[in-house]
Design an enzyme around this catalytic site. Structure first.
Site, short mmCIF file in Angstrom:
data_model
loop_
_atom_site.label_atom_id
_atom_site.label_comp_id
_atom_site.label_asym_id
_atom_site.label_seq_id
_atom_site.Cartn_x
_atom_site.Cartn_y
_atom_site.Cartn_z
N SER A 225 0.82 -1.21 0.00
CA SER A 225 0.00 0.00 0.00
C SER A 225 0.85 1.27 0.00
O SER A 225 2.02 1.26 0.40
CB SER A 225 -0.91 0.01 1.23
OG SER A 225 -1.60 -1.21 1.34
N1 SAH Z 1 -0.44 -4.99 4.19
C1 SAH Z 1 0.20 -5.30 2.92
C2 SAH Z 1 -0.60 -4.87 1.70
C3 SAH Z 1 -1.80 -5.67 1.56
S1 SAH Z 1 -2.47 -5.88 -0.07
C4 SAH Z 1 1.60 -4.74 2.86
O1 SAH Z 1 2.03 -4.04 3.79
O2 SAH Z 1 2.28 -5.04 1.88
C5 SAH Z 1 -3.77 -6.96 0.38
C6 SAH Z 1 -3.37 -8.39 0.65
O3 SAH Z 1 -4.52 -9.05 1.18
C7 SAH Z 1 -2.97 -9.18 -0.60
O4 SAH Z 1 -1.70 -9.70 -0.44
C8 SAH Z 1 -4.03 -10.27 -0.68
O5 SAH Z 1 -3.53 -11.51 -1.17
C9 SAH Z 1 -4.48 -10.39 0.76
N2 SAH Z 1 -5.80 -10.97 0.99
C10 SAH Z 1 -6.95 -10.81 0.29
N3 SAH Z 1 -7.94 -11.50 0.86
C11 SAH Z 1 -7.42 -12.13 1.95
C12 SAH Z 1 -7.94 -13.00 2.95
N4 SAH Z 1 -9.21 -13.41 2.96
N5 SAH Z 1 -7.10 -13.42 3.93
C13 SAH Z 1 -5.80 -13.05 3.96
N6 SAH Z 1 -5.25 -12.25 3.04
C14 SAH Z 1 -6.05 -11.77 2.05
#
Ligand code: SAH
Length: 222
Positions: free
Chosen positions: A72
């Site tokens: 992000s």
């Molecule tokens: N916090 C992260 C950015 C997150 S992007 C950072 O600092 O880099 C969102 C992430 O959520 C993605 O990697 C995606 O695969 C994950 N995601 C989506 N749905 C999810 C779920 N149900 N459980 C766990 N992860 C999930």
């Protein structure tokens, strides 16, 4: 800047870019939580982005981390951490560990962090990065984070880093009384960051800024 030059960036170039990020993208836009600012001045964001994007590590934007997912934008990370208000005594759950950048920040701010990532390959890579950096208080788990992680519940703080249609019920249940949950809630294309606080078993919800995240998938996601 050529690719070769970018990959030659030294640690001190990155620390200067990091200082500028904190000043220009965070402080100047109103992020005032000193704990968050100190943590973001410390964590090497360049360790969490793919090598071919190293020169963009401190850009004012989200970046692709592969598998269709993103790390992000620094400002959004800071804003959500400010809303979360976590402290050194807290146990935290993060849903959507992605690159692990935010999990590392949480590791600086809180006592114990459980971060769940649904893409197994990302979870493995992130676990390696965090262990190389020495974060012993951060556990990365592969799985569906909309179910939470009941084994370590209740959590003082929960942060969802993917766009949710609503707060998943298991997460509301795993939040401690008096705890806070921060999440982007809305449609698949556009969300509002919400801050939910649990009082007498009920969540009271306050809206913050608009944001755009990749969709939260899984049983209680899209
Ligand atoms: N916090 C992260 C950015 C997150 S992007 C950072 O600092 O880099 C969102 C992430 O959520 C993605 O990697 C995606 O695969 C994950 N995601 C989506 N749905 C999810 C779920 N149900 N459980 C766990 N992860 C999930």
């Amino acid at each position: 800047m050529s690719r070769k030059r970018a990959n030659d960036l030294s640690g001190s170039d990155f620390s200067q870019q990091r200082r500028m990020m904190v000043e220009n993208q965070l402080r100047r836009r109103g992020i005032a939580d000193e704990g968050v600012l100190v943590a973001m001045s410390k964590i090497p964001r360049e360790k969490f982005v793919p090598e071919h994007l190293l020169r963009f590590a401190y850009d004012d934007s989200a970046l692709s981390i592969g598998e269709g997912q993103t790390i992000s934008q620094p400002y959004i990370v800071a804003k959500m951490l400010e809303l979360l208000a976590c402290g050194p005594e807290h146990r935290v759950l993060e849903v959507g560990a992605g690159s692990g950048y935010q999990a590392a920040l949480l590791g600086e701010l809180a006592a114990e962090v459980y971060a769940i990532e649904i893409v197994e390959r990302l979870a493995q890579r992130t676990r390696q990065v965090l262990s190389r950096l020495g974060y012993e208080n951060v556990s990365i788990m592969a799985g569906d984070g909309t179910l939470g992680y009941p084994q370590a519940a209740p959590y003082d703080r929960i942060i969802i880093a993917a766009a949710a249609p609503e707060v998943p019920q298991p997460l509301a249940e795993q939040l401690a009384e008096g705890g806070r949950l921060v999440a982007p809630v809305g449609t698949r294309g556009m969300q509002t960051c919400i801050l939910a606080e649990k009082e007498d078993g009920e969540l009271s919800i306050e809206k913050s800024i608009g944001c755009v995240f990749v969709p939260l998938v899984g049983e209680h996601g899209w």
